[in-house]
Design a protein around this motif. Sequence first.
Motif, PDB file in Angstrom:
ATOM      1  N   ARG A  25       0.896  -1.093   0.263  1.00 14.54           N
ATOM      2  CA  ARG A  25       0.330   0.456   0.015  1.00 14.54           C
ATOM      3  C   ARG A  25       0.717   1.585   0.079  1.00 14.54           C
ATOM      4  O   ARG A  25       0.312   2.424  -0.156  1.00 14.54           O
ATOM      5  N   ASP A  26       2.345   1.891   0.459  1.00 17.52           N
ATOM      6  CA  ASP A  26       2.694   2.155   0.898  1.00 17.52           C
ATOM      7  C   ASP A  26       3.652   1.815  -0.274  1.00 17.52           C
ATOM      8  O   ASP A  26       5.254   2.047   0.399  1.00 17.52           O
ATOM      9  N   VAL A  51       0.851   0.457  -4.601  1.00 18.37           N
ATOM     10  CA  VAL A  51       0.010   1.203  -4.760  1.00 18.37           C
ATOM     11  C   VAL A  51       1.335   2.648  -4.259  1.00 18.37           C
ATOM     12  O   VAL A  51       1.957   3.437  -3.138  1.00 18.37           O
ATOM     13  N   ASP A  53      -0.163   5.578  -5.213  1.00 21.93           N
ATOM     14  CA  ASP A  53      -1.188   6.652  -5.094  1.00 21.93           C
ATOM     15  C   ASP A  53      -2.995   6.735  -5.066  1.00 21.93           C
ATOM     16  O   ASP A  53      -4.028   6.194  -5.590  1.00 21.93           O
ATOM     17  N   PRO A  54      -3.613   6.064  -3.752  1.00 17.40           N
ATOM     18  CA  PRO A  54      -4.451   5.388  -3.329  1.00 17.40           C
ATOM     19  C   PRO A  54      -6.083   6.188  -3.729  1.00 17.40           C
ATOM     20  O   PRO A  54      -6.860   5.629  -4.174  1.00 17.40           O
ATOM     21  N   GLU A  55      -6.193   7.644  -3.936  1.00 19.66           N
ATOM     22  CA  GLU A  55      -6.769   7.726  -4.139  1.00 19.66           C
ATOM     23  C   GLU A  55      -7.457   7.990  -5.355  1.00 19.66           C
ATOM     24  O   GLU A  55      -9.150   7.755  -6.123  1.00 19.66           O
ATOM     25  N   GLY A  57      -5.784   6.143  -7.868  1.00 20.70           N
ATOM     26  CA  GLY A  57      -5.999   4.349  -8.024  1.00 20.70           C
ATOM     27  C   GLY A  57      -4.592   4.293  -9.122  1.00 20.70           C
ATOM     28  O   GLY A  57      -4.371   3.590  -9.773  1.00 20.70           O
ATOM     29  N   ILE A  59      -1.131   2.477  -9.761  1.00 21.70           N
ATOM     30  CA  ILE A  59      -0.534   1.929  -9.191  1.00 21.70           C
ATOM     31  C   ILE A  59       0.531   1.499 -10.062  1.00 21.70           C
ATOM     32  O   ILE A  59       0.598   1.491 -11.242  1.00 21.70           O
ATOM     33  N   ALA A  78      -6.588  -4.748  -6.746  1.00 25.02           N
ATOM     34  CA  ALA A  78      -6.157  -3.049  -6.679  1.00 25.02           C
ATOM     35  C   ALA A  78      -7.286  -2.572  -6.638  1.00 25.02           C
ATOM     36  O   ALA A  78      -7.830  -1.835  -5.833  1.00 25.02           O
ATOM     37  N   LEU A  82      -8.865  -0.778  -3.583  1.00 26.54           N
ATOM     38  CA  LEU A  82      -8.625   0.337  -2.672  1.00 26.54           C
ATOM     39  C   LEU A  82     -10.487   1.025  -2.959  1.00 26.54           C
ATOM     40  O   LEU A  82     -10.512   2.614  -2.494  1.00 26.54           O
TER      41      LEU A  82
END
Length: 214
Positions: A25-26, A51, A53-55, A57, A59, A78, A82
């Motif tokens: 995730r990081d 990931v 940028d999780p907001e 998306g 990857i 993913a 997310l």
Amino acid sequence: MIDHEVLRVFCGPGGGYGNALGVVRDGAAVPGERDRQAVARELGFSETVFVDDPERGVIDIYTPGLRLPFAGHPCVGAAWLLGVDRLVTAAGVVGVRREGVFTRIAAPAGWAPPRTLRRHATPAEVDALAVPPPGEWIYAWAWQDEAAGTVRARAFPGRGDGIDEDEATGAAALLLTAELGRGLTITQGRGSLIVTGLTADGLVEVGGRVRRAG
């Protein structure tokens, strides 16, 4: 070892099986391609997602031996994790939608890496196949019921990186769907389930159930 989560993507109707996916995730904790490749090799999953940028998306996808611009089961996993309505990969933007228990992604067939789609006469022939030596990336398949669009498949990456058989493979399912020109329900590996379809704008959808491992 780097902090990561493990998902099972394309689980069967009872929630079992599915292809394991590592998710870091990081992504900022592993900023360079060389280091990401080393982490993917250490984790040993058929694919690992970083990931960035999780907001939004964003990857980045790796096998134990190479970086992939696009791959099906990492994108489905993913997207589920997310909760986004699209993903941004090195190949481009991947659409996401949810339909009941299935998370579906949509992409052009041309984004999928080359695969040898090898048709067999019966599901029993597919079941009896031995793992071939490294070389071609083979997607072996047979109709279970052609009228119903159900398929039995197994996948042999042939990369020599320790992944002799993929339990469930979204990109290969995408290519088979494009070649046959119809939506499919594919049982792959020991009991994983992949659903596919064609969109009005010429993309191929690939989807399935996702669960956390363990």
